[in-house]
Each structure stands twice: as structure tokens, then as C-alpha cells.
Design a protein around this motif. Structure first.
Motif, PDB file in Angstrom:
ATOM      1  N   ALA A  26       0.830  -1.208   0.000  1.00 24.64           N
ATOM      2  CA  ALA A  26       0.000   0.000   0.000  1.00 24.64           C
ATOM      3  C   ALA A  26       0.865   1.259   0.000  1.00 24.64           C
ATOM      4  N   THR A  27       0.413   2.271  -0.723  1.00 26.25           N
ATOM      5  CA  THR A  27       1.126   3.542  -0.789  1.00 26.25           C
ATOM      6  C   THR A  27       0.751   4.413   0.404  1.00 26.25           C
ATOM      7  N   SER A  28       1.734   4.926   1.106  1.00 26.43           N
ATOM      8  CA  SER A  28       1.486   5.783   2.276  1.00 26.43           C
ATOM      9  C   SER A  28       0.998   7.156   1.823  1.00 26.43           C
ATOM     10  N   LEU A  29      -0.018   7.663   2.501  1.00 27.08           N
ATOM     11  CA  LEU A  29      -0.546   8.986   2.218  1.00 27.08           C
ATOM     12  C   LEU A  29      -0.198   9.938   3.363  1.00 27.08           C
ATOM     13  N   VAL A  30       0.023  11.187   3.034  1.00 24.40           N
ATOM     14  CA  VAL A  30       0.357  12.207   4.030  1.00 24.40           C
ATOM     15  C   VAL A  30      -0.932  12.888   4.495  1.00 24.40           C
ATOM     16  N   VAL A  31      -1.112  12.991   5.799  1.00 31.86           N
ATOM     17  CA  VAL A  31      -2.293  13.652   6.360  1.00 31.86           C
ATOM     18  C   VAL A  31      -2.058  15.158   6.389  1.00 31.86           C
ATOM     19  N   ASN A  32      -3.004  15.918   5.810  1.00 31.70           N
ATOM     20  CA  ASN A  32      -2.866  17.369   5.777  1.00 31.70           C
ATOM     21  C   ASN A  32      -3.044  17.953   7.191  1.00 31.70           C
ATOM     22  N   ALA A  33      -2.383  19.086   7.385  1.00 30.90           N
ATOM     23  CA  ALA A  33      -2.512  19.784   8.689  1.00 30.90           C
ATOM     24  C   ALA A  33      -3.837  20.492   8.801  1.00 30.90           C
ATOM     25  N   ASP A  34      -4.516  20.761   7.678  1.00 29.64           N
ATOM     26  CA  ASP A  34      -5.814  21.434   7.680  1.00 29.64           C
ATOM     27  C   ASP A  34      -6.737  20.749   6.677  1.00 29.64           C
ATOM     28  N   TYR A  35      -7.845  21.423   6.361  1.00 34.99           N
ATOM     29  CA  TYR A  35      -8.811  20.836   5.448  1.00 34.99           C
ATOM     30  C   TYR A  35      -8.596  21.239   4.004  1.00 34.99           C
ATOM     31  N   LEU A  36      -7.515  21.946   3.735  1.00 33.65           N
ATOM     32  CA  LEU A  36      -7.214  22.379   2.375  1.00 33.65           C
ATOM     33  C   LEU A  36      -6.380  21.301   1.662  1.00 33.65           C
ATOM     34  N   CYS A  37      -6.951  20.760   0.632  1.00 29.33           N
ATOM     35  CA  CYS A  37      -6.280  19.674  -0.106  1.00 29.33           C
ATOM     36  C   CYS A  37      -5.735  20.183  -1.427  1.00 29.33           C
ATOM     37  N   ALA A  38      -4.582  19.732  -1.788  1.00 32.45           N
ATOM     38  CA  ALA A  38      -3.989  20.046  -3.081  1.00 32.45           C
ATOM     39  C   ALA A  38      -3.855  18.739  -3.859  1.00 32.45           C
ATOM     40  N   ASN A  39      -3.973  18.838  -5.180  1.00 37.74           N
ATOM     41  CA  ASN A  39      -3.834  17.645  -6.013  1.00 37.74           C
ATOM     42  C   ASN A  39      -2.421  17.118  -5.964  1.00 37.74           C
TER      43      ASN A  39
END
Length: 199
Positions: A183-196
């Protein structure tokens, strides 16, 4: 006498050129048979994610016969066949072999599994085709085989036609994270703003 000698010399030169020309033309390609003694002479092909044709010829090729080599079951086979081999890559379970007219305009193709080794190679036909390619009058075959299996490919011109042709092999290789173990590890954002993010 000088004129006679000059004319005779010209005739001899023309004859020698004609003879050497036909000797070169008649020379069989290196992959004329699947085996050359104890060595496999089938040309290895490498599967890719997309089709990139490599050009070959069956000019000068002969009929492959002998123990373990039966005539193919389709596409007007008479002679002038050439041989390739390809290994199913890791992660794949099928191969697609496609061909293209590049001088030779009507081709046939068969795919075989193999047991034993040269010179006692036994070939079992698992697929044969005449006109399934989107390239007119040319063959295309998809076979399902386990990872690591080597299959042999036999190509010929219908009714003995000779010339140049293109061939390619593709394999649907799954992504590295196809299984949960990878499985590929995903980084958890510090806020609710997501970037592609594309990986």
C-alpha cells in the motif's frame, strides 16, 4: 579478339553479380527455426506497456518441421516462418502480440508453450490467428499464461508471402500498490485544504 574478350569479361562480371545477389537474398534469417542445435535461435522480445513495433523479415526463411514442430492450424501456412520468444513479466498474467504490414501484406501467427530444451524442444500450439489486428490482414493474439512462462511465437506470410513486418508485445502490468502489502502511504494534511498530488 579484344572485343570478344571484353564482351566475355562483361558477361562473367554480370553473372557473378547475379549469382552473389541471389545468394544474399536466399540467406535464411537467424530465427528461421526455434532451435539451432542446442541453442534457441528464436529472437527474444520484451513486453512493454504500449505497442512499439520492431521490424523483422521472413525473406529467405524455410519451413520449420521436425520432432515437436507441427504445422500451425490457421492462416494458410506453407513455409517461410520465423520465430520469437517472450517471457511473461512479473505481475502480469497475459501477453498481447500484435503485428503490422511493412512490406509483407498478409500474415499469420501462432503462439506455443514449450517443454524440454533445444534440440529436443516440444511446442504445443495454444493460439493461432490470421486477421485480428487493426492493421489490415495481419494477426494479433492475446494469451493468458502465468508469470515467468516463456512462450514461442511463430510468424509467417500467408501462402508463402515474404517481406518485412513489425511485431510488438504488450503486458498489463499492475501498479506497485496492487496488493495491500504494498500500500502507498498517504500524508495527512494539517488542515482541510487539499492540493492535487499525482504519483
Amino acid at each position: 579478339y579484344a572485343y570478344y574478350f571484353s564482351t566475355k569479361l562483361k558477361v562473367l562480371i554480370l553473372f557473378a553479380f547475379f549469382l552473389s545477389y541471389h545468394i544474399v537474398i536466399a540467406q535464411a534469417p537467424s530465427n528461421d527455426d526455434p532451435c539451432g542445435g542446442v541453442t534457441s535461435t528464436a529472437i527474444p522480445l520484451t513486453p512493454g506497456a504500449s505497442c512499439n513495433y520492431t521490424i523483422f523479415t521472413n525473406v529467405g526463411a524455410s519451413n520449420s518441421n521436425g520432432p515437436g514442430i507441427l504445422n500451425p492450424s490457421c492462416a494458410g501456412y506453407t513455409d517461410a516462418d520465423v520465430w520469437f520468444k517472450v517471457r511473461v513479466p512479473a505481475g502480469a498474467s497475459s501477453l498481447t502480440i500484435d503485428t503490422k504490414d511493412m512490406g509483407l501484406t498478409d500474415g499469420g501467427m501462432a503462439v506455443y508453450t514449450a517443454t524440454g530444451s533445444c534440440p529436443s524442444l516440444t511446442l504445443t500450439e495454444i493460439a493461432c490467428d490470421d486477421n485480428s489486428s487493426t492493421n489490415p490482414a495481419m494477426p494479433k493474439i492475446t494469451v493468458n499464461q502465468p508469470t515467468g512462462t516463456t512462450v514461442y511465437i511463430r510468424f509467417w506470410g500467408v501462402l508463402g508471402q515474404t517481406g518485412t513486418f513489425g511485431i510488438c508485445v504488450t503486458a498489463p502490468i499492475p501498479p506497485t500498490n496492487d496488493e495491500c502489502l504494498n500500500a502507498t502511504s498517504l500524508v495527512v494534511n494539517a488542515d482541510y485544504l487539499c492540493a492535487n498530488s499525482i504519483s
